[in-house]
Design a protein around this motif. Sequence first.
Motif, PDB file in Angstrom:
ATOM      1  N   LYS A  14      10.822  -2.858  17.448  1.00  0.00           N
ATOM      2  CA  LYS A  14      10.793  -3.469  18.773  1.00  0.00           C
ATOM      3  C   LYS A  14       9.357  -3.402  19.283  1.00  0.00           C
ATOM      4  N   ARG A  15       8.982  -4.408  20.031  1.00  0.00           N
ATOM      5  CA  ARG A  15       7.630  -4.465  20.572  1.00  0.00           C
ATOM      6  C   ARG A  15       7.319  -3.171  21.320  1.00  0.00           C
ATOM      7  N   GLY A  16       6.174  -2.593  20.996  1.00  0.00           N
ATOM      8  CA  GLY A  16       5.766  -1.353  21.636  1.00  0.00           C
ATOM      9  C   GLY A  16       6.008  -0.111  20.799  1.00  0.00           C
ATOM     10  N   GLN A  17       6.827  -0.240  19.759  1.00  0.00           N
ATOM     11  CA  GLN A  17       7.090   0.903  18.879  1.00  0.00           C
ATOM     12  C   GLN A  17       5.914   1.123  17.924  1.00  0.00           C
ATOM     13  N   ASP A  18       5.811   2.348  17.434  1.00  0.00           N
ATOM     14  CA  ASP A  18       4.840   2.673  16.397  1.00  0.00           C
ATOM     15  C   ASP A  18       5.525   2.590  15.036  1.00  0.00           C
ATOM     16  N   VAL A  19       4.783   2.136  14.026  1.00  0.00           N
ATOM     17  CA  VAL A  19       5.332   2.087  12.670  1.00  0.00           C
ATOM     18  C   VAL A  19       4.349   2.723  11.694  1.00  0.00           C
ATOM     19  N   ALA A  20       4.872   3.202  10.568  1.00  0.00           N
ATOM     20  CA  ALA A  20       4.046   3.784   9.505  1.00  0.00           C
ATOM     21  C   ALA A  20       4.495   3.193   8.181  1.00  0.00           C
ATOM     22  N   LEU A  21       3.560   2.632   7.452  1.00  0.00           N
ATOM     23  CA  LEU A  21       3.846   1.992   6.171  1.00  0.00           C
ATOM     24  C   LEU A  21       3.160   2.803   5.069  1.00  0.00           C
ATOM     25  N   ARG A  22       3.907   3.044   3.995  1.00  0.00           N
ATOM     26  CA  ARG A  22       3.406   3.930   2.949  1.00  0.00           C
ATOM     27  C   ARG A  22       3.058   3.151   1.688  1.00  0.00           C
ATOM     28  N   CYS A  23       2.018   3.617   1.007  1.00  0.00           N
ATOM     29  CA  CYS A  23       1.614   3.019  -0.265  1.00  0.00           C
ATOM     30  C   CYS A  23       1.357   4.117  -1.285  1.00  0.00           C
ATOM     31  N   ASP A  24       2.006   3.987  -2.450  1.00  0.00           N
ATOM     32  CA  ASP A  24       1.746   4.880  -3.580  1.00  0.00           C
ATOM     33  C   ASP A  24       0.994   4.078  -4.644  1.00  0.00           C
ATOM     34  N   PRO A  25      -0.274   4.335  -4.838  1.00  0.00           N
ATOM     35  CA  PRO A  25      -1.036   3.542  -5.815  1.00  0.00           C
ATOM     36  C   PRO A  25      -0.700   3.947  -7.244  1.00  0.00           C
ATOM     37  N   ILE A  26      -1.214   3.193  -8.175  1.00  0.00           N
ATOM     38  CA  ILE A  26      -1.073   3.555  -9.583  1.00  0.00           C
ATOM     39  C   ILE A  26      -1.812   4.874  -9.805  1.00  0.00           C
ATOM     40  N   SER A  27      -1.191   5.776 -10.529  1.00  0.00           N
ATOM     41  CA  SER A  27      -1.760   7.098 -10.742  1.00  0.00           C
ATOM     42  C   SER A  27      -3.165   7.003 -11.344  1.00  0.00           C
ATOM     43  N   GLY A  28      -4.094   7.716 -10.717  1.00  0.00           N
ATOM     44  CA  GLY A  28      -5.460   7.735 -11.228  1.00  0.00           C
ATOM     45  C   GLY A  28      -6.363   6.654 -10.674  1.00  0.00           C
ATOM     46  N   HIS A  29      -5.794   5.731  -9.912  1.00  0.00           N
ATOM     47  CA  HIS A  29      -6.630   4.669  -9.344  1.00  0.00           C
ATOM     48  C   HIS A  29      -7.438   5.209  -8.167  1.00  0.00           C
ATOM     49  N   VAL A  30      -8.728   4.958  -8.238  1.00  0.00           N
ATOM     50  CA  VAL A  30      -9.666   5.491  -7.248  1.00  0.00           C
ATOM     51  C   VAL A  30      -9.667   4.654  -5.965  1.00  0.00           C
ATOM     52  N   SER A  31      -9.600   3.350  -6.145  1.00  0.00           N
ATOM     53  CA  SER A  31      -9.753   2.448  -4.999  1.00  0.00           C
ATOM     54  C   SER A  31      -8.392   1.984  -4.487  1.00  0.00           C
ATOM     55  N   LEU A  32      -8.268   1.909  -3.162  1.00  0.00           N
ATOM     56  CA  LEU A  32      -7.023   1.470  -2.545  1.00  0.00           C
ATOM     57  C   LEU A  32      -7.359   0.531  -1.400  1.00  0.00           C
ATOM     58  N   PHE A  33      -6.599  -0.547  -1.309  1.00  0.00           N
ATOM     59  CA  PHE A  33      -6.854  -1.604  -0.323  1.00  0.00           C
ATOM     60  C   PHE A  33      -5.566  -1.923   0.434  1.00  0.00           C
ATOM     61  N   TRP A  34      -5.721  -2.303   1.683  1.00  0.00           N
ATOM     62  CA  TRP A  34      -4.619  -2.857   2.477  1.00  0.00           C
ATOM     63  C   TRP A  34      -4.972  -4.290   2.877  1.00  0.00           C
ATOM     64  N   TYR A  35      -3.970  -5.173   2.768  1.00  0.00           N
ATOM     65  CA  TYR A  35      -4.104  -6.564   3.170  1.00  0.00           C
ATOM     66  C   TYR A  35      -2.930  -6.950   4.065  1.00  0.00           C
ATOM     67  N   GLN A  36      -3.162  -7.933   4.918  1.00  0.00           N
ATOM     68  CA  GLN A  36      -2.107  -8.478   5.787  1.00  0.00           C
ATOM     69  C   GLN A  36      -1.898  -9.935   5.387  1.00  0.00           C
ATOM     70  N   GLN A  37      -0.646 -10.319   5.134  1.00  0.00           N
ATOM     71  CA  GLN A  37      -0.353 -11.697   4.743  1.00  0.00           C
ATOM     72  C   GLN A  37       0.618 -12.322   5.728  1.00  0.00           C
ATOM     73  N   ALA A  38       0.112 -13.263   6.517  1.00  0.00           N
ATOM     74  CA  ALA A  38       0.969 -14.017   7.426  1.00  0.00           C
ATOM     75  C   ALA A  38       1.692 -15.101   6.641  1.00  0.00           C
ATOM     76  N   LEU A  39       2.793 -15.590   7.197  1.00  0.00           N
ATOM     77  CA  LEU A  39       3.618 -16.592   6.520  1.00  0.00           C
ATOM     78  C   LEU A  39       2.790 -17.830   6.190  1.00  0.00           C
ATOM     79  N   GLY A  40       2.825 -18.232   4.925  1.00  0.00           N
ATOM     80  CA  GLY A  40       2.131 -19.448   4.514  1.00  0.00           C
ATOM     81  C   GLY A  40       0.631 -19.312   4.347  1.00  0.00           C
ATOM     82  N   GLN A  41       0.147 -18.087   4.421  1.00  0.00           N
ATOM     83  CA  GLN A  41      -1.297 -17.852   4.292  1.00  0.00           C
ATOM     84  C   GLN A  41      -1.585 -16.925   3.120  1.00  0.00           C
ATOM     85  N   GLY A  42      -2.845 -16.900   2.700  1.00  0.00           N
ATOM     86  CA  GLY A  42      -3.243 -15.914   1.707  1.00  0.00           C
ATOM     87  C   GLY A  42      -3.436 -14.561   2.371  1.00  0.00           C
ATOM     88  N   PRO A  43      -3.401 -13.488   1.585  1.00  0.00           N
ATOM     89  CA  PRO A  43      -3.635 -12.159   2.155  1.00  0.00           C
ATOM     90  C   PRO A  43      -5.020 -12.050   2.783  1.00  0.00           C
TER      91      PRO A  43
END
Lengths: 113, 115
Positions: A14-43
């Motif tokens: 609901k609007r105004g709530q806080d959210v937390a999204l989790r990512c488990d990368p491939i083991s041993g991977h040094v670099s980690l990225f977050w992207y946002q993808q809107a509908l019909g768009q590229g990340p």
Amino acid sequence: GAGVSQSPRYKVAKRGQDVALRCDPISGHVSLFWYQQALGQGPEFLTYFQNEAQLDKSGLPSDRFFAERPEGSVSTLKIQRTQQEDSAVYLCASSLAWGGVQYFGPGTRLTVT
Amino acid sequence: EDKVVQSPLSLVVHEGDTVTLNCSYEVTNFRSLLWYKQEKKAPTFLFMLTSSGIEKKSGRLSSILDKKELFSILNITATQTGDSAIYLCAVESTGEETSGSRLTFGEGTQLTVNP
């Protein structure tokens, strides 16, 4: 692990709530990225970690967005006081080293009502 | 500002047809160009291109980069219904003030292969 995993896969907030999204990368991977993808768009780039260091957060759209990777493995993207325009798929990617191929997780689809 | 433009945005073909997808870019501090296939889940990696004129092939898919003209093409021969997906082109660049890197994506080409 076998691939990048993300949880939850779907989140309705609901609007105004806080959210937390989790990512488990491939083991041993040094670099980690977050992207946002809107509908019909590229990340679109949000932020980048090398181990536990957040080297680039220039893509975060506002100060309501915060990401961390405290032990250089799992990462969490937190969005405070969610707004409708935050509705999107949030993709996490990891790469073995700086400049390597980025492998993506399945994403978290966030819907803010 | 870094920019990646893909064309066409949408393409409908019949099984067995050959398709060519286009990607042009304007970025500073270019490192590589990548192609991904996205169905209703994670983008899956297809190719990474760093040098001009060297064709990369994987089965019916191939891709080539032209760093002088700033574009890349992805070819798919003898298309199958399983090729239906969004094909994303992304350019990797390094930040000017950081040691990090990022991908800038195009909008994608929605390919539909009909039986």
